[in-house]
Structure formats: C-alpha cells, structure tokens
Design a protein around this motif. Structure first.
Motif, PDB file in Angstrom:
ATOM      1  N   SER A  81       0.832  -1.199   0.000  1.00 42.25           N
ATOM      2  CA  SER A  81       0.000   0.000   0.000  1.00 42.25           C
ATOM      3  C   SER A  81       0.870   1.254   0.000  1.00 42.25           C
ATOM      4  O   SER A  81       0.584   2.236  -0.698  1.00 42.25           O
ATOM      5  CB  SER A  81      -0.925   0.009   1.223  1.00 42.25           C
ATOM      6  N   LEU A  82       1.940   1.230   0.800  1.00 43.40           N
ATOM      7  CA  LEU A  82       2.864   2.357   0.849  1.00 43.40           C
ATOM      8  C   LEU A  82       3.523   2.565  -0.512  1.00 43.40           C
ATOM      9  O   LEU A  82       3.564   3.685  -1.041  1.00 43.40           O
ATOM     10  CB  LEU A  82       3.918   2.110   1.926  1.00 43.40           C
ATOM     11  N   LEU A  83       4.034   1.489  -1.096  1.00 38.88           N
ATOM     12  CA  LEU A  83       4.703   1.599  -2.385  1.00 38.88           C
ATOM     13  C   LEU A  83       3.734   2.058  -3.469  1.00 38.88           C
ATOM     14  O   LEU A  83       4.083   2.873  -4.331  1.00 38.88           O
ATOM     15  CB  LEU A  83       5.346   0.270  -2.762  1.00 38.88           C
ATOM     16  N   GLY A  84       2.514   1.532  -3.439  1.00 41.06           N
ATOM     17  CA  GLY A  84       1.525   1.946  -4.424  1.00 41.06           C
ATOM     18  C   GLY A  84       1.215   3.422  -4.337  1.00 41.06           C
ATOM     19  O   GLY A  84       1.117   4.120  -5.354  1.00 41.06           O
ATOM     20  N   THR A  92      -0.101  11.878  -0.948  1.00 36.29           N
ATOM     21  CA  THR A  92      -1.251  12.091  -0.059  1.00 36.29           C
ATOM     22  C   THR A  92      -2.563  11.914  -0.809  1.00 36.29           C
ATOM     23  O   THR A  92      -3.539  11.401  -0.256  1.00 36.29           O
ATOM     24  CB  THR A  92      -1.183  13.483   0.588  1.00 36.29           C
ATOM     25  N   GLU A  93      -2.619  12.343  -2.059  1.00 39.13           N
ATOM     26  CA  GLU A  93      -3.838  12.168  -2.845  1.00 39.13           C
ATOM     27  C   GLU A  93      -4.142  10.694  -3.101  1.00 39.13           C
ATOM     28  O   GLU A  93      -5.302  10.319  -3.298  1.00 39.13           O
ATOM     29  CB  GLU A  93      -3.712  12.915  -4.171  1.00 39.13           C
ATOM     30  N   ALA A  94      -3.092   9.862  -3.089  1.00 38.41           N
ATOM     31  CA  ALA A  94      -3.272   8.427  -3.272  1.00 38.41           C
ATOM     32  C   ALA A  94      -3.579   7.714  -1.957  1.00 38.41           C
ATOM     33  O   ALA A  94      -3.634   6.477  -1.916  1.00 38.41           O
ATOM     34  CB  ALA A  94      -2.024   7.817  -3.909  1.00 38.41           C
ATOM     35  N   GLY A  95      -3.758   8.478  -0.886  1.00 41.02           N
ATOM     36  CA  GLY A  95      -4.102   7.888   0.404  1.00 41.02           C
ATOM     37  C   GLY A  95      -2.933   7.684   1.338  1.00 41.02           C
ATOM     38  O   GLY A  95      -3.098   7.141   2.437  1.00 41.02           O
ATOM     39  N   GLY A  96      -1.726   8.107   0.936  1.00 43.23           N
ATOM     40  CA  GLY A  96      -0.562   7.967   1.798  1.00 43.23           C
ATOM     41  C   GLY A  96      -0.560   8.978   2.927  1.00 43.23           C
ATOM     42  O   GLY A  96      -1.168  10.044   2.828  1.00 43.23           O
ATOM     43  N   ARG A  97       0.139   8.649   4.017  1.00 38.66           N
ATOM     44  CA  ARG A  97       0.199   9.517   5.191  1.00 38.66           C
ATOM     45  C   ARG A  97       1.643   9.953   5.411  1.00 38.66           C
ATOM     46  O   ARG A  97       2.538   9.130   5.608  1.00 38.66           O
ATOM     47  CB  ARG A  97      -0.333   8.794   6.424  1.00 38.66           C
ATOM     48  N   LEU A  98       1.848  11.284   5.362  1.00 41.55           N
ATOM     49  CA  LEU A  98       3.155  11.850   5.625  1.00 41.55           C
ATOM     50  C   LEU A  98       3.315  12.153   7.115  1.00 41.55           C
ATOM     51  O   LEU A  98       2.328  12.348   7.824  1.00 41.55           O
ATOM     52  CB  LEU A  98       3.349  13.131   4.817  1.00 41.55           C
ATOM     53  N   LEU A  99       4.554  12.184   7.556  1.00 41.49           N
ATOM     54  CA  LEU A  99       4.840  12.476   8.960  1.00 41.49           C
ATOM     55  C   LEU A  99       4.538  13.942   9.248  1.00 41.49           C
ATOM     56  O   LEU A  99       5.105  14.834   8.602  1.00 41.49           O
ATOM     57  CB  LEU A  99       6.312  12.181   9.262  1.00 41.49           C
TER      58      LEU A  99
END
Length: 605
Positions: free
Chosen positions: A297-300, A518-525
């Motif tokens: 999920s992270l890589l995607g 972030t638009e792909a659903g990733g969460r930044l620190l």
C-alpha cells in the motif's frame, strides 16, 4: 533559593521533560530551543503546561553567532532575533541566552561586539526581554567570562547582562575570583555543571575510546611510513583500549582488527590485495515482511508498480523510475540469519534486510571482500538462477554485488518474470540514499567495512539529538554520490532497536511527489508548527511556499552547494520512506532537521 533545570538535561519529549522537572521539585526550567521546535505544542500551550505544573520559564536558549559580524550579517541576525523574541513573548519567557560567537564571520573587535549587543538589547527591550551574554569556552574571540563581562560593561545597556556558566569558566582554568567585581544585578543568569578535570581527558580517551586503524581520524599510515623508512622489520601490533570492543564478541572483533591491518598495509605498499571495486549505484533495496499489505500500500501510494515476480521465491519487484524495491514475504527467519535473496523475513515486522549494489566487476568485488575476511555468503540457487554473490555487512545486512542489463555479466533481473501489461513510470525517481541503523557495537566496524571492502569514502561523524539522547551518524558514499549510506547508531546498547531504517527516494519535485502521495491515500509524517516558525526566521520564503511546506510536512536545509527539501512517510514495521529533492549540488542529508524528525516520529508512535 529557587531552582531550575534546562530541558536539554533531560530525555524525552518536551512534555515529558517538564513533567519530570515538576515532579522532582524544580521551580522553573530553561527551555532549550530544539525542544520547542520539535514539540507539537504551540508556545502558548507550553506556557500553559508550565503554569499547570507550577513551573516558571526562566530562560530561553540558545541564540548563537550574533555579535561582531559584518553589517549585512548583523541585519539578518536582528531579523532572526525579532522572531525569537516574539516566540518568547508567546512562551512568557523574559530572558534569552546569547552565546559568544563561533562564526567564521566574527571579527576580534570588542567595540563592535558591544555596539551590536547594545542594538540587540534595544530590540529585546521592545519585547520586554533581557539578554544574558555568555562566554563559550570555545568562542571564536570571546571565550572567558571576564572578557564577556568587559563587553557587557562597555555596552552599558540595562537590558544586557551576563550569564555565568560553571563549566565554561572552570574548564578553561579561569579564576572565578573576579566574579566578585561584577555587579550582582548584571548577572542575569547562573548555570551550574561539573565535569572530569582536564587532566583526565587524554587518559579517558586513551583507555576507553581507542579504535583500530582506519576507524578514527589519525594518520596511522603516515606514521607507519616513517617507521618503515627507519628500518623497522618487526611485527605490526595493535594495542587498543575500547569499552565497546571489550563488551563485544571476541571473534568478530579479532576479524575487524585483522582487516584494519590488511588495509593499513595496503595503504603503505606492504602486501597486495585485490583492488577496490567501487559500486556505481543502487540496484535495489529489499524489504522482508510477514505482512505484505502495509508495504505494498505504501509503495503503491508512492507511485511504484509491481512489475515482476521471482520465478521460484515469494519476492515481488516494485519499480518507479530508476528505483527498485523487492518485497519478500518468505517464511520467517532470525534477523541476521544468512540466506539467499528471497530466503525469508524477520519475525519482528517489516525491515530493510538487503541492498543490491551495481558493480562494474561483481567477481572482482567478491575477491576483494574475501581477501578482507568477508566471505561470500552461501546461497541456495534454483536451476537457472543468476550466479549472484552477496556478502554480509557487520550488522547482518546482505549486500548483493549486481550487474543490471550489462552485457556478458549475470543479470539478477533475469530471475524475475515480468507481469503482463504493467510498466513502471519513468520519471527520474531514484534511490538517493539508504539509512542503515547499526547495532551499537558494530558502528566503527561498519565504517571500516564500507570503506575497505566497498571502496566508499567516509564523511565526518556527527551527533544528532534524539528525544532520548544522542544518535551518532557517519555517512559513507561514492565520490559522485551514486551510492550514499548514512550509518547511524545510538549512544548505548539497545538504543538502535528504537530507530527504523529508511529508503530515501530522490525526486525532481518533492512538493509534487508529496501531493501525489497524499492524494493516493498515503500519510506523511506531521511536523510541528514551531519548526516552520523557526524556518521563517532563518530563511526568507514567500507566504505560499512556507504554507506548502507546513501543509505537507516538508523540511528544508541548505549548505554551501545547494538546497535540500525532504519529507517522510509514516513508519511501517521498522522502515519508512523519505522523499528528497537536491538542488544545486547539496551534499548532505538534512542532519539539521533530524532532531525534529526523530521527535515527530516519537510522537507518532
């Protein structure tokens, strides 16, 4: 008499430090600036927290490199000071510590120093702040308390006084008798500390911190050349007193010692080793995991595509641009068990376990490793698998010696079957560097290993502040930066277990990359707002640029060569990803931002 303690004296987050000080019975605290910058609390919230705990904020510190500088530099310093004083008003602190300058721009001119400190005090007075000027024992031109006081006295400003620090006074052997000549009202603050006597320094250094040749900064080879020219033909003997070595296993330490002598002899022309084969890039990073979903999920979200599958092992190849990541979901093994590529995962969660290094001569690199007592690891190969050699770094990381799409050389990529209809984006993304946390007792060995076996250059060691102590870091790299590996270790046994490793992906536009993630659903620190308040005081940005950095958690640094922008994903297992953008030849890794990042990760955990 009231008591106070500097937050830098305690471990943990700022909230934890304040609570500990109050519970111990202190009346007040000195707020160390890095603790505030790394805190998710606003200055107003810190002020309220101190009030709730019954603590006063007695000092804000430090402000560095202010005085005796050229006019344009001083104008920038006043701009920075104005922002600091505004923060102090929000905190409710009325005294700031100004250290004597160590800047190479500072000149030896007491009149100029006094005049500029008086102007600083004028500005401070407008904010209701007092300036306490302290002589650092290693100050460029002002290094003794009596010298600092003469400058304060010359300035003659009511908002300017001196800070007396027992360490800086006694470590230089200054006579404290003259403190009696300073009017009590001009002593704005007193800091107390003890330390071993100076006579112990070299002795302690000798008996506890010696290292093997090639692991420190001495020119041992130059000395040996003089000895050999004198006609010495006896043994080269090591006498090394080192607390770490005395607690580590004797076998690996002896190998490390012998390796250091082999390299030393090579440097002076005694004996012949296979020449170093310097890697030319990173072929892949391998993540092993018992649960692929969080990793994929992270890589995607980062824009990677799963492009291929290993023909005989549960290993997938994910690609974006020039960056390749292997995701291995094989059966669990011990963290440092010797294995072939795709041979297993650690039971403690996702981790960065192996690195493929592009080599112009993999066989020659293997010969060099074996000559330096680093045997090629045994590998189970299925029929048709590429004859790929790997060696183990001191921390157990497997380093594969690779050739990718190179004529007449075995290609590791041939072990993978392409997935139909899937192509990776070709957008300039690459692996910029790999940060590898080291077991505390392998750090110096790791530096020597990467220098001697792989032919990488070692940079200077730096200490980075962590919420629970100091981290020691030293980067090794190729001259052109094609391979960059910061090695990091905690200050004591067990410190390394709390710190994840990470892969840094270089991108031509970190803002665009962060937005896509972030638009792909990733969460930044998330990074505390205090960091950006300080950033705005140190550098000039447009409002829109700074707002973008705040929104995405992008950190900023610059050196003599260029600018560095970077941000971080949340941690998965013991791995996280960093997105980086280097402009203008920036050489570093954003070390100035590491304390904020580490504190933010601690908060996120």
């Amino acid at each position: 008499m009231r008591t106070s303690i500097a937050t830098v004296s305690l471990s943990g987050s700022l909230t934890e430090k304040l609570t500990a000080a109050a519970r111990a019975g202190f009346d007040g605290v000195e707020i160390f600036e890095n603790d505030l910058l790394a805190s998710p609390l606003t200055p107003e919230e810190v002020r309220a927290r101190c009030a709730d705990l019954g603590l006063t904020i007695d000092l804000y510190q430090p402000m560095r490199d202010i005085e005796a500088v050229p006019a344009d530099e001083f104008a920038r310093n006043l701009r920075r000071a104005r922002a600091k004083f505004a923060v102090m008003n929000r905190l409710g602190a009325d005294t700031v510590l100004v250290c004597s300058s160590v800047s190479p721009l500072a000149v030896d001119d007491d009149a100029l120093a006094a005049g500029q400190l008086a102007r600083l005090a004028d500005l401070a007075q407008d904010f209701g702040v007092r300036v306490a000027y302290e002589a650092l024992a290693w100050g460029r031109h002002v290094s003794t308390y009596d010298h600092a006081w003469r400058i304060v006295e010359t300035a003659g400003h009511p908002a300017l006084g001196t800070c007396l620090d027992s360490f800086h006074i006694l470590s230089r052997g200054s006579d404290p008798k003259a403190i009696g000549d300073i009017p009590g009202e001009k002593i704005f603050f007193l800091q107390l500390a003890d330390a071993p006597l100076p006579a112990m320094d070299v002795l302690q250094w000798s008996r506890h911190h010696r290292r093997f040749p090639g692991q420190g900064g001495f020119d041992v080879a130059g000395l040996l050349r003089h000895v050999l020219r004198a006609g010495y033909d006896g043994p080269l003997s090591l006498e090394v007193f080192n607390d770490v070595f005395r607690q580590a296993e004797a076998g690996p330490t002896a190998v490390d010692a012998r390796r250091s002598l082999l390299v030393l002899q090579e440097e002076v022309g005694l004996g012949a080793l296979p020449p170093p084969v310097v890697p030319t890039g990173v072929a892949f990073a391998e993540l092993v995991t018992p649960d692929a979903e969080p990793v994929t999920s992270l890589l995607g979200a980062l824009g990677f595509a799963r492009t291929a599958r290993h023909r005989s092992k549960p290993v997938d190849l994910w690609e974006r641009g020039e960056a390749r990541v292997l995701v291995n979901t094989g059966p669990a093994t011990l963290p440092h068990a010797r294995r072939g590529p795709g041979g297993g995962t650690a039971a403690d969660g996702t981790r960065l376990a192996a690195v493929g290094l592009e080599s112009p001569d993999p066989a020659g690199a293997a010969r060099r490793a074996e000559a330096l007592l680093t045997p090629v690891l045994p590998r189970r190969r299925a029929d048709g698998d590429a004859p790929l050699d790997a060696v183990s770094a001191p921390d157990g990381t497997e380093l594969f010696l690779c050739a990718t799409n190179r004529p007449q050389l075995p290609d590791w990529r041939a072990d993978f079957t392409d997935l139909p209809g899937i192509a990776a984006a070709r957008d300039g993304v690459r692996i910029d560097h790999l940060s590898l946390t080291q077991p505390w007792h392998h750090f110096d060995e790791a530096v020597l290993f990467h220098r001697a076996v792989l032919g990488l250059d070692a940079q200077e060691s730096v200490d980075v502040a962590d919420p629970y102590g100091l981290l020691r870091s030293r980067a090794v790299s190729t001259a052109d930066g094609a391979v960059r590996i910061p090695l990091t270790v905690g200050a004591a046994p067990g410190d390394d277990t709390a710190h994840a490793r990470h892969i840094a992906l270089g991108t031509p536009d970190v803002v665009a990359a962060a937005r896509r993630f972030t638009e792909a659903g990733g969460r930044l620190l998330p990074i505390p707002a205090n960091y950006y308040d300080d950033l705005a005081a140190r550098y000039e940005f447009t409002d829109a640029e700074l707002a973008t950095y705040r929104e995405l958690g992008i950190l900023y640094d610059r050196d003599a060569h260029g600018v560095f922008r970077h941000c971080y994903t949340r941690t998965v297992g013991r791995v996280f990803i960093e997105l980086v953008q280097r402009d203008g030849g920036y050489q570093g890794y954003g070390a100035a931002n590491a304390p904020v990042r580490l504190a933010a990760q601690h908060t996120a955990r």
